[in-house]
Design a protein around this motif. Sequence first.
Motif, PDB file in Angstrom:
ATOM      1  N   PHE A 153      41.926  70.570  20.112  1.00 48.09           N
ATOM      2  CA  PHE A 153      43.044  70.378  19.203  1.00 48.09           C
ATOM      3  C   PHE A 153      42.566  69.116  18.159  1.00 48.09           C
ATOM      4  CE2 PHE A 153      46.875  72.020  21.841  1.00 48.09           C
ATOM      5  CZ  PHE A 153      46.633  73.027  21.584  1.00 48.09           C
ATOM      6  N   SER A 154      41.745  68.134  18.727  1.00 56.37           N
ATOM      7  CA  SER A 154      41.227  67.033  17.896  1.00 56.37           C
ATOM      8  C   SER A 154      40.224  67.719  16.853  1.00 56.37           C
ATOM      9  CB  SER A 154      40.757  66.057  18.823  1.00 56.37           C
ATOM     10  OG  SER A 154      41.812  65.435  19.594  1.00 56.37           O
ATOM     11  N   PRO A 252      42.360  52.405  13.251  1.00 55.30           N
ATOM     12  CA  PRO A 252      41.198  52.919  12.854  1.00 55.30           C
ATOM     13  C   PRO A 252      41.026  54.456  12.939  1.00 55.30           C
ATOM     14  CG  PRO A 252      40.741  51.909  14.659  1.00 55.30           C
ATOM     15  CD  PRO A 252      42.077  51.755  14.543  1.00 55.30           C
ATOM     16  N   ALA A 253      40.015  55.014  12.099  1.00 56.08           N
ATOM     17  CA  ALA A 253      39.828  56.366  12.424  1.00 56.08           C
ATOM     18  C   ALA A 253      38.851  56.422  13.452  1.00 56.08           C
ATOM     19  CB  ALA A 253      39.268  57.014  11.196  1.00 56.08           C
ATOM     20  N   LYS A 254      38.089  55.410  13.608  1.00 51.72           N
ATOM     21  CA  LYS A 254      37.029  55.479  14.882  1.00 51.72           C
ATOM     22  C   LYS A 254      36.743  54.150  15.361  1.00 51.72           C
ATOM     23  CE  LYS A 254      33.060  55.612  11.322  1.00 51.72           C
ATOM     24  NZ  LYS A 254      31.833  56.431  11.066  1.00 51.72           N
ATOM     25  N   THR A 255      35.997  53.933  16.315  1.00 49.35           N
ATOM     26  CA  THR A 255      35.836  52.719  17.060  1.00 49.35           C
ATOM     27  C   THR A 255      34.353  52.900  17.480  1.00 49.35           C
ATOM     28  OG1 THR A 255      36.762  53.442  19.052  1.00 49.35           O
ATOM     29  CG2 THR A 255      38.436  52.385  17.475  1.00 49.35           C
ATOM     30  N   TYR A 279      37.790  59.888  18.630  1.00 50.33           N
ATOM     31  CA  TYR A 279      38.884  58.827  18.639  1.00 50.33           C
ATOM     32  C   TYR A 279      40.068  59.346  18.724  1.00 50.33           C
ATOM     33  CZ  TYR A 279      41.063  54.469  18.245  1.00 50.33           C
ATOM     34  OH  TYR A 279      41.851  53.293  18.910  1.00 50.33           O
ATOM     35  N   SER A 280      40.419  60.511  17.816  1.00 50.12           N
ATOM     36  CA  SER A 280      41.704  61.420  18.095  1.00 50.12           C
ATOM     37  C   SER A 280      41.807  61.868  19.332  1.00 50.12           C
ATOM     38  CB  SER A 280      41.459  62.555  17.231  1.00 50.12           C
ATOM     39  OG  SER A 280      41.548  61.979  15.578  1.00 50.12           O
ATOM     40  N   PHE A 281      40.915  62.452  20.128  1.00 52.28           N
ATOM     41  CA  PHE A 281      40.840  62.800  21.421  1.00 52.28           C
ATOM     42  C   PHE A 281      41.242  61.744  22.343  1.00 52.28           C
ATOM     43  CE2 PHE A 281      38.572  62.889  25.362  1.00 52.28           C
ATOM     44  CZ  PHE A 281      39.234  64.056  26.074  1.00 52.28           C
ATOM     45  N   MET A 282      40.730  60.628  22.277  1.00 49.80           N
ATOM     46  CA  MET A 282      41.243  59.221  23.177  1.00 49.80           C
ATOM     47  C   MET A 282      42.733  58.889  22.759  1.00 49.80           C
ATOM     48  SD  MET A 282      37.897  57.241  22.382  1.00 49.80           S
ATOM     49  CE  MET A 282      38.293  55.644  23.165  1.00 49.80           C
ATOM     50  N   GLY A 286      45.600  59.684  25.956  1.00 49.45           N
ATOM     51  CA  GLY A 286      45.817  58.104  26.406  1.00 49.45           C
ATOM     52  C   GLY A 286      44.863  57.496  26.834  1.00 49.45           C
ATOM     53  N   ILE A 287      43.372  57.810  26.269  1.00 46.32           N
ATOM     54  CA  ILE A 287      42.618  56.867  26.749  1.00 46.32           C
ATOM     55  C   ILE A 287      42.454  55.650  26.173  1.00 46.32           C
ATOM     56  CG2 ILE A 287      39.855  56.869  26.666  1.00 46.32           C
ATOM     57  CD1 ILE A 287      39.713  59.723  27.294  1.00 46.32           C
ATOM     58  N   ALA A 288      43.119  55.651  25.026  1.00 43.93           N
ATOM     59  CA  ALA A 288      43.488  54.691  23.982  1.00 43.93           C
ATOM     60  C   ALA A 288      44.817  54.633  23.569  1.00 43.93           C
ATOM     61  CB  ALA A 288      42.557  54.528  22.557  1.00 43.93           C
ATOM     62  N   ASN A 289      45.563  53.621  23.910  1.00 39.99           N
ATOM     63  CA  ASN A 289      47.188  53.577  23.747  1.00 39.99           C
ATOM     64  C   ASN A 289      47.180  52.995  22.466  1.00 39.99           C
ATOM     65  OD1 ASN A 289      49.806  53.097  23.575  1.00 39.99           O
ATOM     66  ND2 ASN A 289      50.004  51.721  25.266  1.00 39.99           N
ATOM     67  N   ASP A 290      47.427  53.682  21.309  1.00 39.92           N
ATOM     68  CA  ASP A 290      47.378  53.340  19.821  1.00 39.92           C
ATOM     69  C   ASP A 290      48.850  53.261  19.434  1.00 39.92           C
ATOM     70  OD1 ASP A 290      45.124  52.439  19.384  1.00 39.92           O
ATOM     71  OD2 ASP A 290      44.302  54.123  18.078  1.00 39.92           O
TER      72      ASP A 290
END
Length: 332
Positions: A153-154, A252-255, A279-282, A286-290
């Motif tokens: 999906f990402s 951000p769009a990426k990190t 990063y969209s996948f993260m 839930g690998i990153a809580n944004d």
Amino acid sequence: MSGATKLRSAEKQMQEPPRAILGPAGNRVRVSEEAKRKIEVLKKSQQKPKKPVEKMSQAAVKNNLSVDSTCSSDSYSSSSSSSGRNVKRNGIKQVKDVPNGGEIKDVSSKKDGSVKRCDWITPNSDPLYMSFHDEEWGVPVHDDRKLFELLVFSQALAELSWLAILHMRDIFRKLFDQFDPSSIAQFTEKKLLSLKVNGNLLLSEPKLRAIVENAKQMLKIQQEFGSFSNYCWRFVNQKPLRNGFRYGRQVPAKTPKAELISKDLMQRGFRCVGPTVVYSFMQVAGIANDHLISCFRYQECNADVEKDFKPPKSQEIEIVTKALGNTCFSHN
């Protein structure tokens, strides 16, 4: 001038059509209000009389009451409010339903304003998108099939929006065999070109080929790390990243972390996994809580993670006892 002459002159003026008065816009002509009124009366008199409409019964009126909020006047609102059917408050009209023999019950639709969400979710957002935000986005995922689905999906976000993907989610799952990597890895070229919706390919051919190739590489990762989940979560020491952004423009769009994972995936043969995709996948996995810190899901996701990583009480006692035993033994 005699009285008879004045009378004839007045009658002549009444018979003459109203004069057009040039407006300030040049070629545009405006007619006085009195002339407009007379013209309307003339048009109505020439129209055929309509058949009288039968009056509806009071019961029919009650059962079929409808209010057009865009065409109401203050006088109508005030008169209706006295009957308890229509109340105008701060310019917003509420429609009330009166059951037979029951109390007045407010059935006006309104969003729950007490819950604060991320800036990109508004009261007018699609309910499916809102549920996705409230229940899935940012929730840690450890199931390999689910992770592979979210990775696909990402990748699809380059061609579709999240809302479009969510509406097509069942189609994606059906065409990709419930995102079973072992099954997708066996897809042939003919199978790929058959993945169509309404005569069009589900995604572009490069994206479809990337998904098949990524499924093959995912099987290798499962053999090396035990699961794709172990591979993904080792980059963040098994705990989600908490960024704590206050405004949507800060997300951000990426990190650098996404760039690191992206580089490692591409070295392993994955395709279409640039830092933005990763990063969209993260975020969605839930690998990153944004979630923004003002969003109610930010704290909930954090609480769920702490709950998952906190050992049971009995296990805590066992760990402490074992540590004390080892300390005493070392001193002896």
